[in-house]
Design a protein around this motif. Structure first.
Motif, PDB file in Angstrom:
ATOM      1  N   GLU A 203       0.775  -1.172  -0.007  1.00  0.00           N
ATOM      2  CA  GLU A 203       0.129  -0.019  -0.100  1.00  0.00           C
ATOM      3  C   GLU A 203       0.800   1.430  -0.039  1.00  0.00           C
ATOM      4  O   GLU A 203       0.578   2.231  -0.580  1.00  0.00           O
ATOM      5  N   LEU A 204       1.854   1.326   0.809  1.00  0.00           N
ATOM      6  CA  LEU A 204       2.664   2.448   1.013  1.00  0.00           C
ATOM      7  C   LEU A 204       3.670   2.509  -0.228  1.00  0.00           C
ATOM      8  O   LEU A 204       4.320   3.778  -0.516  1.00  0.00           O
ATOM      9  N   LEU A 205       3.694   1.667  -1.116  1.00  0.00           N
ATOM     10  CA  LEU A 205       4.766   1.854  -2.381  1.00  0.00           C
ATOM     11  C   LEU A 205       4.225   2.388  -3.597  1.00  0.00           C
ATOM     12  O   LEU A 205       4.700   3.205  -4.381  1.00  0.00           O
ATOM     13  N   GLU A 224      -1.445   9.719  -4.272  1.00  0.00           N
ATOM     14  CA  GLU A 224      -1.608  10.889  -3.319  1.00  0.00           C
ATOM     15  C   GLU A 224      -2.787  11.665  -3.303  1.00  0.00           C
ATOM     16  O   GLU A 224      -3.160  12.264  -2.563  1.00  0.00           O
ATOM     17  N   ARG A 227      -5.085   9.899  -0.833  1.00  0.00           N
ATOM     18  CA  ARG A 227      -4.646  10.207   0.600  1.00  0.00           C
ATOM     19  C   ARG A 227      -5.100  11.859   0.773  1.00  0.00           C
ATOM     20  O   ARG A 227      -5.574  12.008   1.886  1.00  0.00           O
ATOM     21  N   GLY A 230      -8.552  11.826   2.048  1.00  0.00           N
ATOM     22  CA  GLY A 230      -8.693  11.020   3.335  1.00  0.00           C
ATOM     23  C   GLY A 230      -8.907   9.578   2.936  1.00  0.00           C
ATOM     24  O   GLY A 230      -9.487   8.796   4.042  1.00  0.00           O
ATOM     25  N   LYS A 231      -8.745   9.028   2.002  1.00  0.00           N
ATOM     26  CA  LYS A 231      -8.816   7.465   1.603  1.00  0.00           C
ATOM     27  C   LYS A 231      -7.466   6.767   1.521  1.00  0.00           C
ATOM     28  O   LYS A 231      -6.466   7.401   0.957  1.00  0.00           O
ATOM     29  N   SER A 232      -7.439   5.812   2.122  1.00  0.00           N
ATOM     30  CA  SER A 232      -6.139   4.669   1.690  1.00  0.00           C
ATOM     31  C   SER A 232      -6.486   3.960   0.403  1.00  0.00           C
ATOM     32  O   SER A 232      -7.587   3.912   0.183  1.00  0.00           O
TER      33      SER A 232
ATOM     34  N   ILE B  14       2.439   4.737  10.364  1.00  0.00           N
ATOM     35  CA  ILE B  14       1.864   5.881   9.277  1.00  0.00           C
ATOM     36  C   ILE B  14       0.600   5.458   8.987  1.00  0.00           C
ATOM     37  O   ILE B  14      -0.068   4.319   9.103  1.00  0.00           O
ATOM     38  N   PRO B  16      -2.367   5.325   6.455  1.00  0.00           N
ATOM     39  CA  PRO B  16      -2.416   5.125   5.325  1.00  0.00           C
ATOM     40  C   PRO B  16      -3.394   6.095   4.587  1.00  0.00           C
ATOM     41  O   PRO B  16      -3.643   6.084   3.257  1.00  0.00           O
ATOM     42  N   SER B  17      -4.305   6.652   5.299  1.00  0.00           N
ATOM     43  CA  SER B  17      -5.519   7.568   4.683  1.00  0.00           C
ATOM     44  C   SER B  17      -5.103   9.133   4.515  1.00  0.00           C
ATOM     45  O   SER B  17      -5.812   9.974   4.185  1.00  0.00           O
ATOM     46  N   LEU B  18      -3.764   9.492   4.961  1.00  0.00           N
ATOM     47  CA  LEU B  18      -3.321  10.497   4.857  1.00  0.00           C
ATOM     48  C   LEU B  18      -1.926  10.792   4.032  1.00  0.00           C
ATOM     49  O   LEU B  18      -1.540   9.748   4.012  1.00  0.00           O
ATOM     50  N   PRO B  19      -1.702  11.948   3.597  1.00  0.00           N
ATOM     51  CA  PRO B  19      -0.454  12.181   2.767  1.00  0.00           C
ATOM     52  C   PRO B  19       0.746  11.733   3.624  1.00  0.00           C
ATOM     53  O   PRO B  19       0.891  12.236   4.741  1.00  0.00           O
ATOM     54  N   ILE B  20       1.534  10.619   3.156  1.00  0.00           N
ATOM     55  CA  ILE B  20       2.554  10.107   3.936  1.00  0.00           C
ATOM     56  C   ILE B  20       3.686  11.147   4.260  1.00  0.00           C
ATOM     57  O   ILE B  20       4.263  11.217   5.375  1.00  0.00           O
ATOM     58  N   TYR B  21       4.112  11.910   3.155  1.00  0.00           N
ATOM     59  CA  TYR B  21       5.181  12.940   3.282  1.00  0.00           C
ATOM     60  C   TYR B  21       4.843  13.890   4.416  1.00  0.00           C
ATOM     61  O   TYR B  21       5.652  14.275   5.208  1.00  0.00           O
ATOM     62  N   GLU B  22       3.456  14.267   4.523  1.00  0.00           N
ATOM     63  CA  GLU B  22       2.964  15.272   5.502  1.00  0.00           C
ATOM     64  C   GLU B  22       3.530  14.774   6.882  1.00  0.00           C
ATOM     65  O   GLU B  22       3.772  15.313   7.859  1.00  0.00           O
ATOM     66  N   VAL B  55       8.459   2.745   1.845  1.00  0.00           N
ATOM     67  CA  VAL B  55       7.600   3.812   0.996  1.00  0.00           C
ATOM     68  C   VAL B  55       7.944   4.119  -0.333  1.00  0.00           C
ATOM     69  O   VAL B  55       9.293   3.815  -0.576  1.00  0.00           O
ATOM     70  N   ASN B  56       7.270   4.536  -1.077  1.00  0.00           N
ATOM     71  CA  ASN B  56       7.608   5.022  -2.533  1.00  0.00           C
ATOM     72  C   ASN B  56       8.793   6.029  -2.465  1.00  0.00           C
ATOM     73  O   ASN B  56       8.696   6.914  -1.509  1.00  0.00           O
TER      74      ASN B  56
END
Lengths: 242, 131
Positions: A203-205, A224, A227, A230-232, B14, B16-22, B55-56
């Motif tokens: 998922e994170l990749l 992006e 997210r 607000g969705k994964s 982390i 996963p439902s919000l921008p990860i870099y933030e 992560v990417n």
């Protein structure tokens, strides 16, 4: 520092371009008007339940099967035997010759692939903890999966296609595989297309998703943007398929 | 210099439902401000950050771009990326986080129908009672 494709220039052809793909097997519709693009440098997830048509689609993209209608372009050229050199495929449920040791297999692979990178193979062997002495038939499912990935990534092919790389693979092997994929993505201008129904591992990749179900495209998503709303990846998958 | 600190806590969760870099920017920023990551520290490469957290690489690159835009980290060509040594920049970032904390504190008081001062006053009395 590499610029990691933050500004996408439209000039370069897509790594994969599918247009109107249809496939029927014995009157059963396997793929129904599939169209999408995969930009170069992306790590795209091809997601969908079992029987959605993922493996058939990947075989067509790889040039190992032909659609009844529609066309695929790989880096702007028609998919087929001539493009086999620009992609490296990890097929679903494949198996390596069990009577060879890892070392013997890698020497064999080095001989058959013109774009084999021996230094990369050695680096990956260490990173993925694959021992050269092991006999392939004596390896666990996780070890064999790591060896298959190693084989796939040791080629210089610019497009990597992985079909269910995690099936039956233990947690530590999964993490190692994911980490090796990240390293490869960061190092060069490779494009990844990964079919899986194990969303949580990857998922994170992913930076892009293609959701397919019952042979049809059910969604194409920028991760992006998902997210931002607000969705994964997982919640979007549930939205589409539940 | 090798890294004697952790860029992010090992157990960093982390969402996963919000921008990860933030989420990365926020966490690293707080660790720089609190001194957990000292000024002048060298940061891991984009590749290592991405591979280490699964992560990417674009996520890792965006994290650094954002921290660089804030002035908290500096990249020297061919040498790597380092935490700034400028106290003023770190001080400014600290103020931003402090304002945010105050806002959250006031909002919490608000939901109780009291002022932030009353909430702090209560805390003083409450600790006196325990002593």
């Amino acid at each position: 520092m590499t610029s990691y494709k933050l500004n996408t220039e439209a000039a370069e052809p897509a790594a994969v371009e599918c247009r109107g793909l249809n496939l029927k097997i014995k009157k059963k519709i396997i793929l129904d008007d599939i169209s999408f693009d995969i930009p170069q440098g992306s790590l795209t997830g091809l997601l969908g339940p079992n029987g959605a048509g993922k493996s058939s689609l990947l075989r067509i993209i790889s040039g190992l099967a032909s659609p009844d209608a529609g066309a695929v372009q790989i880096f702007g050229k028609p998919a087929g035997v001539k493009q086999l050199g620009s992609l490296s495929l990890l097929p679903d449920r494949s198996s390596l010759p069990g009577w060879l040791s890892v070392k013997e297999w890698l020497e064999f692979a080095c001989g058959i692939y013109p774009d084999w990178d021996q230094a990369k193979a050695q680096e990956l062997q260490q990173q993925l903890s694959v021992s050269g002495e092991s006999l392939i038939s004596a390896m666990s499912r996780g070890e064999e999966a790591r060896l298959q990935l190693l084989t796939c990534l040791s080629r210089k092919a610019p497009l990597i296609i992985l079909d269910e790389p995690f099936t039956g693979v233990d947690l530590i092997s999964r993490e190692r595989i994911a980490s090796a994929v990240v390293g490869e993505l960061a190092d060069g201008a490779r494009t990844f297309l990964i079919a899986t129904h194990d969303i949580r591992e990857m998922e994170l990749l992913f930076d892009r998703l293609i959701l397919i179900g019952d042979g049809r495209v059910r969604g194409i998503e920028d991760v992006e943007q998902l997210r931002r709303s607000g969705k994964s990846v997982e919640s979007r998958y549930r939205e589409v398929f539940a | 210099m090798d890294q004697p600190y952790e860029l992010l806590p090992e157990q960093f969760q982390i969402n996963p439902s919000l921008p990860i870099y933030e989420q990365f920017v926020e966490a690293i920023q707080r660790r720089i401000i609190s001194g957990l990551i000292p000024p002048g520290s060298r940061l891991p490469s984009v590749r290592d950050l991405a591979a280490g957290r699964g992560v990417n690489p674009t996520t890792a690159a965006r994290t650094y771009q954002e921290l660089e835009r804030m002035g908290l980290i500096v990249t020297y060509r061919g040498q790597g990326t380092f935490v700034t040594r400028e106290d003023a920049v770190i001080g400014e970032a600290r103020k931003v986080i402090m304002r945010k904390a105050i806002k959250e504190f006031k909002a919490a008081a608000d939901t109780l129908g009291i002022t932030a001062e009353q909430l702090l006053e209560f805390d003083k009395e409450d600790s006196n009672d325990i002593l």
